[in-house]
Design an enzyme around this catalytic site. Structure first.
Site: not given
Ligand SMILES: *[C@@H]1O[C@H](CO)[C@@H](O)[C@H](O)[C@H]1NC(C)=O
Ligand SMILES: *[C@@H]1O[C@H](CO)[C@@H](O)[C@H](O)[C@H]1NC(C)=O
Ligand SMILES: *[C@@H]1O[C@H](CO)[C@@H](O)[C@H](O)[C@H]1NC(C)=O
Ligand SMILES: *[C@@H]1O[C@H](CO)[C@@H](O)[C@H](O)[C@H]1NC(C)=O
Ligand SMILES: *[C@@H]1O[C@H](CO)[C@@H](O)[C@H](O)[C@H]1NC(C)=O
Ligand SMILES: *[C@@H]1O[C@H](CO)[C@@H](O)[C@H](O)[C@H]1NC(C)=O
Ligand SMILES: *[C@@H]1O[C@H](CO)[C@@H](O)[C@H](O)[C@H]1NC(C)=O
Ligand SMILES: *[C@@H]1O[C@H](CO)[C@@H](O)[C@H](O)[C@H]1NC(C)=O
Ligand SMILES: *[C@@H]1O[C@H](CO)[C@@H](O)[C@H](O)[C@H]1NC(C)=O
Ligand SMILES: *[C@@H]1O[C@H](CO)[C@@H](O)[C@H](O)[C@H]1NC(C)=O
Length: 657
Positions: A617, A504, A499-501
């Site tokens: 979050d 990062g 995945g892409q946060g």
């Protein structure tokens, strides 16, 4: 005729003997009574003939003083003086029991120049010189009641057997005052005694100014004298009495390792304290310790917030500001004038810190003489000690010192010294921006892996080179080399990408030994990402709960900053909830379990963990699912610690979800 001749010879001999007595001291006794006076030339001798009391003149002086010295030691070594401020100018003085029952020194005109000045009972008082060198005044019929003793009124010398009172409510005990000079026993400029406030220590003052201190007593040694038990050991040497007297006093005593040794501690007229032992073979005093002797032992030689380093590489102590501080007067400092000390580079954020973006942190200094003026808090636990410090805006440092407990320093940090051997740690409070983060040591969870040497774990020292020079207060986290992470993720290949946060990309890593882990590589030189990175390390590495994702390690090399987590095969909750087909696989029982797990994780964060944390979050994409579909909360990049007594925290920025 022969008879009378013999008588004459006897009389002559007696006469000569008597004349001799007037020249050499020959009248000796073991006690002073109303009827028995000690005149100048006579002496009082302790029972075992170790100590002697009488009249003496110091070198280069004709003045007469009453003093105590070692009987059989030459040159005469004075350990106590009675009339140190009121010497006699001739040899007509005497030491006697006065009509008021006191022991007094009188001059030739029978005027009292010195008195024990107590209120004894009037009848049959006697003064005795004990084997320890203690001169005691008591009633002959009741030797248990001491009206007065020289050990409680010392001059410049501490002898084994003396008891030095420690009682904070009675203030500083400035017991020992040196001579003015080698030939003048009147009180000099210095004082030596016990500072009982905070942690007990010995101090030498010149007026109100401190010249030396021993460092706090840790119930075995004075911590600022780490070589102390080269000289003594834990059984002998200084001892602090216990339990306290009814008035709350405790007493320092000294137990020689060999009771036949003749020992003394003396503060010299130049303000230096010496421990000496009589060498019977060489017939001289051997110096066991001299304080202060090295440059760094001089009080606060390097100024405030500065450390003196007396490594044998330097002739005279080297001064350096502690990390996060800089010279207050750089010009003076560069010229070798360290008195201005150092000042903080970045001021502390303190109280706001609990909600602010940046919280204060700590950095540990090792092998230290701890700063002066620490206070002792009756706490045993390092985390709580640290919290006490964080909650006090004036607290500059803390440490749980073995043998003493939690110490906090709320004044400027003064008189710090770095020892080559021994010493204590001190945690220095610094603004968050002064604290760089890196990972250190092994984590228990990974010890087994370490043992198999499956992963190359970077050493602390090389990490230091990458990030900061010294150790900071960070959780113990195993570190991975960049090469090992790169090879585990197939050089961060697309196919391993999970995945892409925001800050990062997350990859699946297959480490040797077959263990799978999730690898989060921070994008480039993202400054913001770095903050989140630090936050994750600081917060979640310290927490363990089955509903929180575990941080297993990190990697910091050059610009690379990588976090390594446990691998969660079923990805994140959003992948199920927002996918038409997968949504169906979540039957109600599973959803119920997932909701319960998230709630337990939150309850732990908010209520049960040592740090109270708000995540800020929390969303489905931050709930990860393990192979049994158990949920784990992840991504603490935006989380904050909040105050214990606060169930609502206002954050300054609007962030997260
Ligand atoms: C002192 O001397 C007197 C007279 O000689 C005697 O009665 C008395 O007992 C003596 N006192 C002491 C304490 O020796
Ligand atoms: C005694 O006097 C002599 C000569 O004035 C001097 O050299 C010496 O240092 C003095 N000694 C002491 C102990 O003061
Ligand atoms: C000294 O004074 C004491 C008390 O004042 C007295 O008893 C004694 O006789 C005096 N001695 C001499 C020698 O004057
Ligand atoms: C003590 O005497 C010994 C032998 O005479 C000598 O070596 C040593 O230096 C002396 N020590 C002091 C402090 O004078
Ligand atoms: C003290 O000096 C030695 C020798 O140069 C050095 O190895 C050590 O790191 C220094 N310690 C501090 C605290 O500056
Ligand atoms: C040393 O520096 C301090 C602080 O700057 C200054 O006040 C003092 O006069 C300086 N002393 C000397 C001898 O230069
Ligand atoms: C403390 O933190 C707040 C919020 O981030 C910031 O505005 C303030 O400048 C900080 N104060 C100090 C002294 O660093
Ligand atoms: C501190 O902890 C030790 C070991 O856990 C314990 O023996 C001691 O009693 C504790 N002291 C205090 C003041 O709590
Ligand atoms: C050093 O700290 C002491 C103790 O807080 C303080 O009194 C003194 O003014 C400080 N010295 C300097 C040069 O700031
Ligand atoms: C969760 O992961 C495990 C192991 O990969 C797998 O066997 C299982 O089918 C997955 N569960 C769901 C609901 O996808």
């Amino acid at each position: 005729m022969a008879e009378s001749n013999r008588d004459l010879t006897l009389v002559t001999t007696l006469f000569i003997l008597l004349q001799l007595c007037r020249i050499v001291s020959c009248s000796t006794s073991t006690l002073i009574t109303k009827n028995l006076t000690i005149r100048d030339g006579d002496s009082l001798i302790s029972e075992g003939e170790i100590f002697e009391l009488g009249f003496f003149s110091p070198k280069n002086s004709t003045l007469r003083y009453v003093g105590i010295w070692f009987k059989n030691i030459e040159p005469r070594t004075i350990v106590w003086v009675a009339n140190r401020e009121t010497p006699l100018s001739d040899h007509n003085g005497a030491l006697k029991i006065a009509d008021d029952g006191n022991l007094v020194v009188v001059n030739g005109q029978n005027n009292t120049v010195w008195s024990t000045n107590v209120h004894p009972k009037l009848n049959n008082n006697v003064a005795v010189l004990l084997e320890t060198g203690d001169l005691v005044l008591y009633s002959d019929s009741d030797r248990d009641t001491k009206y007065w003793e020289s050990f409680n009124n010392p001059t410049d010398t501490f002898l084994p057997g003396m008891r030095v009172r420690v009682n904070p409510s009675m203030g500083e005990n400035r017991a020992f005052i040196p001579w003015k000079s080698e030939s003048d026993p009147s009180p000099g400029r210095y004082l030596m005694g016990i500072d009982p406030f905070g942690a007990i220590e010995i101090v030498i003052w010149e007026g109100e100014t401190r010249k030396w201190r021993s460092g706090p007593w840790n119930s075995a040694i004075f911590t600022g004298v780490p070589d102390m038990f080269r000289v003594t050991n834990y059984i002998h040497g200084f001892k602090l009495s216990s339990p306290p007297d009814p008035d709350g006093s405790v007493f320092f005593t000294y137990v020689p390792s060999n009771k036949d040794d003749l020992l003394r501690f003396r503060i010299r007229f130049d303000g230096i304290v010496e421990q000496l032992m009589w060498n019977r073979d060489a017939r001289n005093w051997t110096s066991l310790q001299v304080k202060p002797s090295k440059e760094c032992e001089k009080y606060n030689r390097c100024g405030n917030y500065s450390v003196c380093n007396d490594s044998k590489d330097f002739d005279s102590g080297k001064c350096s500001c502690i990390f996060g501080f800089e010279p207050a007067y750089r010009n003076q400092w560069n010229k070798g004038n360290f008195s201005g000390g150092c000042k903080r580079r970045v001021s502390l954020n303190c109280s706001q810190s609990l909600f602010a973006k940046k919280e204060d942190g700590f950095r540990v200094l090792k092998g230290m003489k701890v700063p002066d003026f620490g206070s002792v808090v009756s706490i045993n636990n390092s985390e709580t000690c640290k919290d006490v410090c964080l909650r006090d805006c004036s607290c500059n440092a803390y440490e749980v010192v073995p043998g003493i407990g939690c110490m906090i320093w709320t004044r400027d940090l003064v008189d710090m010294e770095h020892f080559e051997y021994g010493g204590n740690n001190v945690n220095i409070r610094l603004a968050a921006s002064e604290i760089d983060i890196f990972c250190n040591k092994e984590d228990n969870a990974l010890l087994d892996i370490r043992k198999n040497r499956d992963y190359s774990v970077k050493s602390l020292s090389s990490l230091n080179e990458v990030l900061v020079e010294d150790q900071v207060d960070t959780p113990d986290l195993p570190t991975f080399s960049f090469n090992s992470v790169a090879s585990a993720t197939g050089d961060f290949s697309e196919e391993n990408k999970l995945g892409q946060g925001g800050f990062g990309t997350v990859y699946k890593g297959q480490f040797s030994g077959g263990r799978e882990m999730a690898v989060k590589r921070l994008s480039g030189k993202s400054k913001q990402g770095l903050e989140e990175f630090k936050n994750e390390i600081l917060l979640i590495a310290k927490l363990q709960h089955r509903n929180l994702v575990r941080l297993l390690g990190c990697c910091i090399e050059n610009d690379e900053k990588i976090l390594i987590y446990e691998y969660m095969p079923n990805n994140s909750l959003d992948r199920f909830l927002f996918d038409e087909s997968k949504r169906m696989s979540l039957e109600w029982r599973k959803r119920w379990d997932i909701i319960g797990g998230i709630a337990r994780g939150l309850l732990y964060l908010h209520r049960d963990s040592r740090l109270k944390i708000i995540h800020r979050d929390l969303k489905a994409s931050n709930i990860l699912l393990d192979k049994e579909m158990k949920p784990k909360i992840s991504d603490f990049g935006m989380a904050r610690i909040f105050n214990y007594r606060q169930d609502q925290a206002n954050t300054i920025r609007v962030v997260g979800t």
